[in-house]
Design an enzyme around this catalytic site. Structure first.
Site, PDB file in Angstrom:
ATOM      1  N   CYS A  63       0.838  -1.211   0.000  1.00 21.73           N
ATOM      2  CA  CYS A  63       0.000   0.000   0.000  1.00 21.73           C
ATOM      3  C   CYS A  63       0.870   1.258   0.000  1.00 21.73           C
ATOM      4  O   CYS A  63       1.506   1.568   1.003  1.00 21.73           O
ATOM      5  CB  CYS A  63      -0.920  -0.047   1.228  1.00 21.73           C
ATOM      6  SG  CYS A  63      -1.803   1.475   1.584  1.00 21.73           S
ATOM      7  N   CYS A  79       0.083   3.808   2.681  1.00 22.42           N
ATOM      8  CA  CYS A  79       0.561   3.306   3.983  1.00 22.42           C
ATOM      9  C   CYS A  79       2.040   3.620   4.164  1.00 22.42           C
ATOM     10  O   CYS A  79       2.471   4.075   5.232  1.00 22.42           O
ATOM     11  CB  CYS A  79       0.366   1.795   4.086  1.00 22.42           C
ATOM     12  SG  CYS A  79      -1.338   1.232   4.044  1.00 22.42           S
TER      13      CYS A  79
END
Length: 146
Positions: free
Chosen positions: A70, A73
Site C-alpha cells: 500500500c 501506507c
C-alpha cells in the site's frame, strides 16, 4: 479501569503493568524487563501481541493497520512515527495486515491505511486514509479531550 493506576502492556516483553497516573508523564519502565513503557515511537504488533495490546492497555492506544503493498501506507509511516514522538503518553502501534491477516480480521478494516483508537479494550474511533503528522496529532488530541 482505574483512573489512578491504568494498565499498560510492555511492547518489549508483553507484561501488563499497573502504572500510577501521575507517573505516566515520568517515563515509566516495565516492572518485569525494565524497558520503557511509553517510548514515543510506534511498535510493531504481531499475531501474538495485537489482541493483548488492544485489550489490556487502559491508556489511549492508536493502531495503524497497514500493508506492505500500500503506497499511502508507506507514505504515512514516517508521519505516524512523527506523531508518536509528539504524544509520548499515547501508545502507538502498527500491524501489517498482509502479514497478519487473521490477527487483523476481527477489526473489519476496509481500506488502508486505517488508524483505530482503542481505550480499555474498546474501539473509540477510526480514521482511514493517509494523514500528515499534524493531522494525526490533532485527531489523537481530539480523542483525549473527549
Amino acid at each position: 479501569m482505574s483512573e489512578q493506576s491504568p494498565h499498560l502492556v510492555c511492547s518489549h516483553c508483553q507484561a501488563t503493568n499497573r502504572v500510577p497516573a501521575e507517573k505516566l508523564t515520568a517515563a515509566p519502565n516495565c516492572g518485569k524487563c525494565s524497558q520503557p513503557l511509553l517510548t514515543g515511537c510506534p511498535h510493531e504488533l504481531s499475531a501474538q501481541t495485537v489482541h493483548k495490546v488492544i485489550q489490556k492497555n487502559e491508556v489511549l492506544t492508536i493502531v495503524d493497520f497497514w500493508a506492505s503493498w500500500c503506497q499511502p501506507c508507506l507514505m504515512m509511516a514516517p508521519e505516524f512515527k512523527a506523531a508518536a514522538g509528539q504524544l509520548p503518553q499515547v501508545v502507538f502501534a502498527k500491524i501489517q495486515t498482509d502479514k497478519y491477516e487473521q490477527a487483523a480480521a476481527p477489526y473489519n478494516i476496509r481500506s488502508l491505511p486505517t488508524m483505530v483508537a482503542f481505550k480499555n479494550g474498546k474501539e473509540i474511533a477510526r480514521q482511514s486514509g493517509a494523514l500528515p503528522s499534524d493531522q494525526i496529532v490533532q485527531w489523537v488530541r481530539s480523542l483525549r479531550a473527549s
